[in-house]
Design a protein around this motif. Structure first.
Motif, PDB file in Angstrom:
ATOM      1  N   GLU A 298       0.854  -1.188   0.000  1.00 18.36           N
ATOM      2  CA  GLU A 298       0.000   0.000   0.000  1.00 18.36           C
ATOM      3  C   GLU A 298       0.888   1.236   0.000  1.00 18.36           C
ATOM      4  O   GLU A 298       2.047   1.165   0.414  1.00 18.36           O
ATOM      5  N   PRO A 299       0.370   2.391  -0.429  1.00 15.30           N
ATOM      6  CA  PRO A 299       1.188   3.606  -0.346  1.00 15.30           C
ATOM      7  C   PRO A 299       1.640   3.841   1.094  1.00 15.30           C
ATOM      8  O   PRO A 299       0.813   3.899   2.004  1.00 15.30           O
ATOM      9  N   PRO A 300       2.957   3.953   1.321  1.00 15.90           N
ATOM     10  CA  PRO A 300       3.482   4.069   2.685  1.00 15.90           C
ATOM     11  C   PRO A 300       3.438   5.494   3.216  1.00 15.90           C
ATOM     12  O   PRO A 300       3.461   6.463   2.461  1.00 15.90           O
ATOM     13  N   LYS A 301       3.436   5.591   4.538  1.00 12.35           N
ATOM     14  CA  LYS A 301       3.631   6.866   5.208  1.00 12.35           C
ATOM     15  C   LYS A 301       5.122   6.997   5.502  1.00 12.35           C
ATOM     16  O   LYS A 301       5.891   6.057   5.325  1.00 12.35           O
ATOM     17  N   LEU A 302       5.515   8.171   5.963  1.00 12.85           N
ATOM     18  CA  LEU A 302       6.922   8.481   6.159  1.00 12.85           C
ATOM     19  C   LEU A 302       7.631   7.481   7.058  1.00 12.85           C
ATOM     20  O   LEU A 302       8.735   7.041   6.738  1.00 12.85           O
ATOM     21  N   ASP A 303       7.038   7.093   8.176  1.00 13.18           N
ATOM     22  CA  ASP A 303       7.732   6.191   9.103  1.00 13.18           C
ATOM     23  C   ASP A 303       8.058   4.854   8.457  1.00 13.18           C
ATOM     24  O   ASP A 303       9.122   4.288   8.684  1.00 13.18           O
ATOM     25  N   ALA A 304       7.176   4.344   7.610  1.00 10.56           N
ATOM     26  CA  ALA A 304       7.435   3.084   6.913  1.00 10.56           C
ATOM     27  C   ALA A 304       8.563   3.247   5.892  1.00 10.56           C
ATOM     28  O   ALA A 304       9.409   2.352   5.739  1.00 10.56           O
ATOM     29  N   VAL A 305       8.598   4.383   5.202  1.00  9.17           N
ATOM     30  CA  VAL A 305       9.669   4.638   4.235  1.00  9.17           C
ATOM     31  C   VAL A 305      11.013   4.742   4.950  1.00  9.17           C
ATOM     32  O   VAL A 305      12.001   4.131   4.529  1.00  9.17           O
ATOM     33  N   LEU A 306      11.052   5.479   6.049  1.00 16.78           N
ATOM     34  CA  LEU A 306      12.310   5.629   6.786  1.00 16.78           C
ATOM     35  C   LEU A 306      12.817   4.292   7.302  1.00 16.78           C
ATOM     36  O   LEU A 306      14.015   4.011   7.250  1.00 16.78           O
ATOM     37  N   ALA A 307      11.919   3.441   7.784  1.00 17.79           N
ATOM     38  CA  ALA A 307      12.328   2.114   8.259  1.00 17.79           C
ATOM     39  C   ALA A 307      12.873   1.273   7.108  1.00 17.79           C
ATOM     40  O   ALA A 307      13.864   0.565   7.256  1.00 17.79           O
ATOM     41  N   ALA A 308      12.233   1.366   5.940  1.00 15.69           N
ATOM     42  CA  ALA A 308      12.636   0.555   4.788  1.00 15.69           C
ATOM     43  C   ALA A 308      13.975   0.991   4.196  1.00 15.69           C
ATOM     44  O   ALA A 308      14.697   0.172   3.640  1.00 15.69           O
ATOM     45  N   ILE A 309      14.306   2.274   4.300  1.00 16.72           N
ATOM     46  CA  ILE A 309      15.558   2.737   3.698  1.00 16.72           C
ATOM     47  C   ILE A 309      16.724   2.738   4.690  1.00 16.72           C
ATOM     48  O   ILE A 309      17.861   2.972   4.284  1.00 16.72           O
ATOM     49  N   ASP A 310      16.474   2.431   5.948  1.00 15.39           N
ATOM     50  CA  ASP A 310      17.535   2.388   6.942  1.00 15.39           C
ATOM     51  C   ASP A 310      18.620   1.397   6.506  1.00 15.39           C
ATOM     52  O   ASP A 310      18.347   0.233   6.254  1.00 15.39           O
ATOM     53  N   GLY A 311      19.843   1.874   6.367  1.00 13.70           N
ATOM     54  CA  GLY A 311      20.956   1.041   5.926  1.00 13.70           C
ATOM     55  C   GLY A 311      20.977   0.766   4.438  1.00 13.70           C
ATOM     56  O   GLY A 311      21.792  -0.018   3.954  1.00 13.70           O
ATOM     57  N   ASN A 312      20.086   1.403   3.677  1.00 12.84           N
ATOM     58  CA  ASN A 312      19.929   1.139   2.254  1.00 12.84           C
ATOM     59  C   ASN A 312      20.299   2.352   1.392  1.00 12.84           C
ATOM     60  O   ASN A 312      20.161   2.320   0.191  1.00 12.84           O
ATOM     61  N   VAL A 313      20.752   3.442   2.006  1.00 13.07           N
ATOM     62  CA  VAL A 313      21.032   4.672   1.263  1.00 13.07           C
ATOM     63  C   VAL A 313      22.448   4.643   0.697  1.00 13.07           C
ATOM     64  O   VAL A 313      23.418   4.501   1.430  1.00 13.07           O
ATOM     65  N   LEU A 314      22.537   4.774  -0.604  1.00 10.47           N
ATOM     66  CA  LEU A 314      23.809   4.790  -1.315  1.00 10.47           C
ATOM     67  C   LEU A 314      24.355   6.216  -1.415  1.00 10.47           C
ATOM     68  O   LEU A 314      25.543   6.459  -1.223  1.00 10.47           O
TER      69      LEU A 314
END
Length: 113
Positions: free
Chosen positions: A86-102
């Motif tokens: 489903e379209p995520p809210k900010l907290d879900a996006v931040l959790a998903a990108i943790d350790g994933n930022v290039l």
């Protein structure tokens, strides 16, 4: 690689809204047509839910006479795409990108009415 965009435009730090969250922008994309992100749907781009419970960018809307508002565009290049059912809210996006930022970059603009 994927890209995430954030706009914020409130001069009160604890009240800064996330006007738009966009995911899945191809790293080869160099531009968008004017208004393309305003509709909340753009084929290859997936939108999250911003602070105003909307998808897509609604444009700068500072209160007239309130002074300049800072608009921050942040782009993050991710090692792996992030997918949501489903379209995520900010907290879900931040959790998903943790350790994933290039890589990360930002542009700041001012706007007032």
């Amino acid at each position: 690689m994927s890209t995430t965009i954030q706009f914020t435009g409130c001069p009160i730090p604890e009240k800064r809204p996330w006007s738009m969250i966009a995911l899945g922008i191809a790293p080869t994309r160099t531009s968008f047509a004017e208004g393309a992100l305003s509709r909340g749907t753009n084929g290859d781009v997936r939108f999250g839910i911003g602070s105003f419970s909307r998808k897509g960018y609604q444009g700068p809307r500072p209160v007239p006479g309130h002074g300049p508002h800072r608009y921050l565009l942040q782009m993050l290049a991710l090692r792996r795409p992030v997918l949501f059912k489903e379209p995520p809210k900010l907290d879900a996006v931040l959790a998903a990108i943790d350790g994933n930022v290039l890589a990360w970059g930002q542009i700041v603009g001012l706007f007032e009415r």
